[in-house]
Design an enzyme around this catalytic site. Structure first.
Site, PDB file in Angstrom:
ATOM      1  N   GLU B 298       0.893  -1.241  -0.117  1.00  0.00           N
ATOM      2  CA  GLU B 298       0.006  -0.065   0.074  1.00  0.00           C
ATOM      3  C   GLU B 298       0.795   1.282   0.030  1.00  0.00           C
ATOM      4  O   GLU B 298       0.657   2.028   1.064  1.00  0.00           O
ATOM      5  CB  GLU B 298      -0.946  -0.035   1.070  1.00  0.00           C
ATOM      6  CG  GLU B 298      -1.907  -1.113   1.068  1.00  0.00           C
ATOM      7  CD  GLU B 298      -3.212  -1.173   2.045  1.00  0.00           C
ATOM      8  OE1 GLU B 298      -2.810  -0.735   3.450  1.00  0.00           O
ATOM      9  OE2 GLU B 298      -4.317  -1.688   1.890  1.00  0.00           O
ATOM     10  N   ASP B 377      -8.850  -8.954   3.460  1.00  0.00           N
ATOM     11  CA  ASP B 377      -8.577  -7.842   4.572  1.00  0.00           C
ATOM     12  C   ASP B 377      -9.510  -7.693   5.917  1.00  0.00           C
ATOM     13  O   ASP B 377     -10.352  -6.992   5.627  1.00  0.00           O
ATOM     14  CB  ASP B 377      -8.423  -6.590   4.064  1.00  0.00           C
ATOM     15  CG  ASP B 377      -7.790  -5.542   4.576  1.00  0.00           C
ATOM     16  OD1 ASP B 377      -7.205  -5.715   6.135  1.00  0.00           O
ATOM     17  OD2 ASP B 377      -7.819  -4.165   4.726  1.00  0.00           O
ATOM     18  N   GLU B 405     -12.675  -2.900  12.030  1.00  0.00           N
ATOM     19  CA  GLU B 405     -12.680  -2.010  10.802  1.00  0.00           C
ATOM     20  C   GLU B 405     -13.694  -2.309   9.933  1.00  0.00           C
ATOM     21  O   GLU B 405     -14.603  -1.557   9.466  1.00  0.00           O
ATOM     22  CB  GLU B 405     -11.268  -2.380  10.211  1.00  0.00           C
ATOM     23  CG  GLU B 405     -11.238  -1.390   8.654  1.00  0.00           C
ATOM     24  CD  GLU B 405      -9.996  -1.382   8.023  1.00  0.00           C
ATOM     25  OE1 GLU B 405      -9.007  -2.123   8.782  1.00  0.00           O
ATOM     26  OE2 GLU B 405      -9.780  -0.962   7.014  1.00  0.00           O
TER      27      GLU B 405
END
Lengths: 691, 691
Positions: B298, B377, B405
């Site tokens: 990333e 993820d 998340e």
């Protein structure tokens, strides 16, 4: 390369470049002029006019053309106020009574005997506009021989709104940070502000609001002793160019900075607080323009909090400003921004009309309602706002958006003058045929006391002001159109191109073609058939078909596997069409007569619905998106063909943006086409690639 | 209400509340204890253990239970190191050779004659864990009579990763700002850090990385003289609780702060720079744990820039830390985050395996690869990462995400222990049947030198640590599971509830029910059948079906009017299934055997495809979304029924969150159902409302 050259090469001088005139007949004609004389006025504005004329002529002729004490025998330019100078009155024997120049008009006349060119006016502002007119004529290659014209601005207010914040950011700004502010202070670079004022005055702009309509904490204090001295310095700069300064105010200011426990407009202490602010402002800036107000809109405070309406809210401010001749410009961009996407009955398009029309007649004479050109929000295509002209007893002005929020953010070229022309030429039929929007906003249809144009500016601290050099044409065109809505989009483009790039006919033809095609191209590869949005939330750049589909902002397309569009008819929809007078109402209401380009704004139809063009909706979507990308690519090619014909730095910067546009257009095409292909399952008749 | 009471009432003490034991048999049993004795060690950690035992017993018995100089005749708790104390050796005559407690284990034994309870260990850490075990037993209402057990942690590394930034923000933090930092400095509130260390140690956590894996400018300097003294203070606090401190490092540090022109791991000056950093760190913190590294992931810098691979990159750091026994924990979250959504062949799920498996055998012994539990993820549902266990010659640890998340961001209740259990119990079949993930990550399957658990923490400066009080159960459960993956999700929930809310059976039953159902409920109203995402970009909260559909992040669902899902088969798709050993490979590859809950992760199917459940995909989507909302509403009702049975401040805060969840679940339901109804055109069999 010195600094001035560098600036010019990057577009800083914009349309005030004053390129050297090529040797030849035209140069001969102007070479004869010995200088400039000012007659019958000693006002600063008249001297600005003379200085600008001197600067422009000197640049174009490559020699100093000075302001002289007295007119001599050699031909000269004479700027003068009518009725105050024998020379001027000699050249305009009919006098003001017959010319009727008014507060900002001017007359230009060539006297063959003396060879003099006279700029006559009944005001110093008129002299400034006259001087810029002369320079524009020369700069675009026209002769002044036999010149004899009278010019008056069609619109009283010709205003720009800066959405600049004191932290230096610009809401919806795409050309760098603010030239007005940085780090929560006023800029030290007053020269740049002056250059901005020159650019604006040269197009006829006469008013500016220097801070964002969303007024944050620190900007709330612009109307206090703490910041007014700084505001006054900026006002002085713009005053030198005939431009009045306005401030956007925070309706909750009495609460937030005034120490009061309310901002209720009917509360005497609130009214008193604003009167005191007005007095203070006018002590500091005697010709202050007034307040621009975004109230009860997108979570901004306003009179609704206290159970008052917009008229209560605006009139209280208007009373405070009235003794000084100040204006309240009250924005009508009011809608429910916390809508439930499940609720198909609430229609954001209806909101401004529904909110304001019932208040007609209740606003004071020094209040002006500022109405966006369309009912939604500066989309690439929407109908004209039905609120325009629908309040015969109320002053209105139109609001355009020069900054390209939804039209490519100055990374895509999109010349907006043709769009604005369509709006201005739209016939509302409110008082029968010929009730065009331009007659509403120039005040003639309803004999309004105040009216005119406002627009959100597109400039920032980028070297060329607008990021995309070609976006300068929008700022230029906005000013010119505000002065005279009858000017053609092509004619305005032509002027701007000649002033910036010179007189090469191939250059002019190519760039004019790019500009004139650009809106249509942008429309082709973005949201189809008037449906709007389909952009990424918040920043509004780039495609996102469902970006606002399940949101609270009231901007939906309702696409399903069968069809798309918003039913705004009286018969089966939200009834929005009822806000238009006939025959517009029926034209929009009826599927068969609704214009293709607005079809999905007014109707929900199957993808297989056949447009007036003969194509189905789905095939139209596919075709326009492929075409749009192809044409965007062509723009870059056309521009490449100008290499060597215009200065390399100017050429390069536009080439880079056009290349970016061509790439980004593909992203639009592929996302939109793929979305609808996946959703409808209907293949492209030409079998082109989708994903 | 004093400060301590207020904190307790808002959940600050979490599972270390030490609620007073009700009068009765149990209280009688413990009331007999006179105090606590430490034997055979004078290490700080042993004194921590004694102090914690004293604190806990004093709280639960409502009288001071002190640490004594010597054991007397009255029953007491004896903490002691084996082989160093006659009393301890008398109570554990078999000795360490037979008990095999190792570096962190302990034994508990009740001696009926003396009435003593012994906590014996071969390490001071073992004494601490033993003390907390005793407290947990008492706190959950157990008798210690006849106690005789041996406990060893199953996993060597039991780690938390703090994604805290020095500006006080926490990446993916949902419980307030950082307790470690504020305004780019270390916190002054060391008491809060100590309380955090207590909480962690009580569950068995033994390692912590105290800064975000995305290492920004200022955090890059944590490994320099400028900040190391501050790091050392924090290390000291955690050391007192047996927790080793790690730092996340910036791979480009030699460039950014070292004054070098490269960060190439094969460049000797780069290696020398890191050796120097390591030396400096270990001079300041002799028991420093090591580095946690997110590299070439990333947009973070890494060895790829220099044409080097992950092994080159990790080994260079490992060499620098090796002399001191330090570890390099290298994250495997590596994929192309600039993917073209049009490209269906690139599959983010494949990336970690494809990047790392070829490097097996190349990593140094003190490198550990940290592998996320799933290939994408931390979604509410994904298959187990095939990289886990696929590198027999390489140390690996698993990474979970305690912070929610993608699972409701601590506004929705989602007890994650059942999810983690599924992952740990998954049989990879890599070395035949029984090759479960828990045996991979405890190091036994491949006889790894280092291995264990890591997880992203879910705490912040909110009064109750985790925002949602019930989210404390995830932090507690993570630590307990890392200690022993055989513990059941129910059992862990039960412990946590008793420690926080007490022993009322109705309270326990209701809360345990809420926790145990919560993951399934959250899954029902969010992305269906393992497809994942469908969240708003960036912040990842709330529904947005196409939020990542046309983006570069590689997370797509490919829904069209006919069907949905990602074809990851060998036969016709991306071939991702080939990364699994048989029989998993065939099970996922074959439509008929692929588990329903992962169907859309592995296959693209029509909406009319019939699941193993007997329902069509589309009806499954509709039904689960209506059910999920209904059940979310039930959670709030169930909780309401506990009013009066638990402290009002605790009850209220959870009630508020559950009400919010019930409302927000409707938004999920309506957006997802409407999206698929519009797209498929297939009506709900039960004719429920869609939009």
């Amino acid at each position: 390369m010195n600094k001035t050259t560098a600036k010019a090469e990057y577009g800083y001088d914009a349309w005030l470049r004053y390129r050297s005139i090529e040797p030849g007949e035209r140069r001969e004609e102007f070479n004869r002029f010995s200088g400039i004389v000012v007659e019958g006025t000693d006002e600063p504005l008249a001297h600005t006019a003379a200085r600008e004329l001197s600067r422009g002529l000197s640049g174009m002729l490559g020699r100093e053309v000075s302001v002289l004490e007295h007119a001599g025998d050699a031909p000269c330019f004479v700027l003068g106020r009518l009725g105050r100078s024998p020379i001027i009155d000699g050249m305009f024997p009919e006098g003001e009574a017959s010319l009727g120049l008014g507060r900002e008009g001017y007359a230009l006349r060539h006297e063959p005997g003396s060879g003099r060119i006279a700029i006559g006016a009944d005001s110093d502002a008129g002299l400034l506009y006259g001087a810029f007119d002369v320079l524009r004529r020369i700069g675009t290659g026209q002769s002044l021989k036999g010149l004899n014209i009278v010019e008056r601005p069609v619109n009283g207010l010709r205003m720009l709104n800066q959405w600049d914040n004191m932290d230096g950011s610009i809401e919806r700004g795409y050309a760098g940070s603010s030239i007005f502010y940085e780090k929560n202070r006023f800029t030290q670079n007053l020269e740049r502000l002056r250059d901005y004022a020159r650019l604006l005055a040269s197009t006829g702009i006469n008013a500016i609001a220097i801070n964002n309509v969303n007024v944050h904490r620190i900007e709330t204090e612009l109307i206090t002793e703490a910041l007014l001295p700084e505001v006054a310095k900026v006002a002085e700069i713009f005053r030198m160019y005939g431009i009045k300064l306005f401030l956007s105010i925070n309706y909750a200011a009495p609460l937030e900075i005034g120490g009061l426990s309310t901002a209720d407009p009917l509360e005497p202490e609130v009214a008193a607080w604003w009167r005191e602010r007005a007095a203070e402002i006018y002590r500091t800036i005697p010709d202050f323009g007034g307040f621009l107000v975004k109230a009860d809109s997108e979570n901004r405070p306003g009179p609704f909090t206290y159970g008052r309406d917009h008229a209560d809210g605006a009139n209280m401010l208007a009373e405070a400003l009235e003794p000084y001749g100040g204006l309240v410009i009250w924005r009508c961009f009011v809608y429910n921004c916390k809508q439930d996407w499940r609720d198909r009955k609430t229609d954001r398009a209806r909101a401004a009309y529904d909110h304001f029309v019932p208040l007609d007649g209740r606003f004071k004479e020094n209040v002006i309602l500022q109405v966006k050109n369309g009912p939604i929000d500066f989309q690439v295509r929407e109908p004209v706002s039905p609120l325009l002209g629908a309040m015969p007893l109320t002053n209105q002005m139109i609001e355009f958006q020069v900054t390209q929020e939804y039209t490519g953010q100055q990374h895509h070229v999109c010349y907006l003058v043709p769009q604005w022309k369509e709006v201005l030429d739209f016939d509302s039929h409110l008082k029968g045929e010929g009730s065009t929007v331009k007659r509403i906003v120039d005040g003639t249809l309803h004999a309004s006391r105040y009216s005119g144009f406002a627009a959100v500016s597109n400039i920032g601290c980028d070297a060329n002001w607008t990021g995309h050099l070609l976006a300068q044409a929008n700022l230029y065109g906005y000013g010119r159109l505000a002065w005279n809505p009858e000017l053609s989009a092509e004619g305005i483009a032509d002027e701007w191109i000649r002033l910036v790039f010179g007189s090469d006919e191939r250059v002019i033809q190519v760039i004019r073609g790019i500009l004139m095609d650009s809106w249509s191209i942008y429309e082709k590869y973005t949201a189809p058939l008037g449906i709007g949005f389909m952009v990424n939330p918040n920043h509004h750049y780039g495609p996102n078909v469902d970006g606002y589909e399940y949101s609270m902002w009231g901007t939906y397309h309702f696409a399903d596997c069968r069809g798309i569009g918003v039913d705004r008819t009286i018969a089966t929809g939200t009834g929005y069409t009822s806000q238009y007078a006939e025959p517009n109402q029926s034209r929009y209401e009826t599927l068969e007569t609704c214009p293709d380009e607005l079809l999905l704004f007014f109707h929900h139809v199957p993808y297989t619905h056949v447009l007036q063009s003969g194509k189905t909706v789905i095939q139209h979507i596919y075709d326009t998106h492929f075409e749009g990308v192809e044409q965007a690519g062509k723009l870059a090619e056309l521009w490449a063909g100008l290499s060597g014909l215009i200065e390399e730095p100017l050429h390069r910067q536009v080439a880079e943006r056009l290349a970016e546009q061509a790439e980004h257009a593909k992203e639009w095409r592929d996302q939109i086409n793929t979305y609808f292909y996946r959703k409808s399952g209907i293949p492209d008749q030409q079998g082109r690639r989708m994903y």
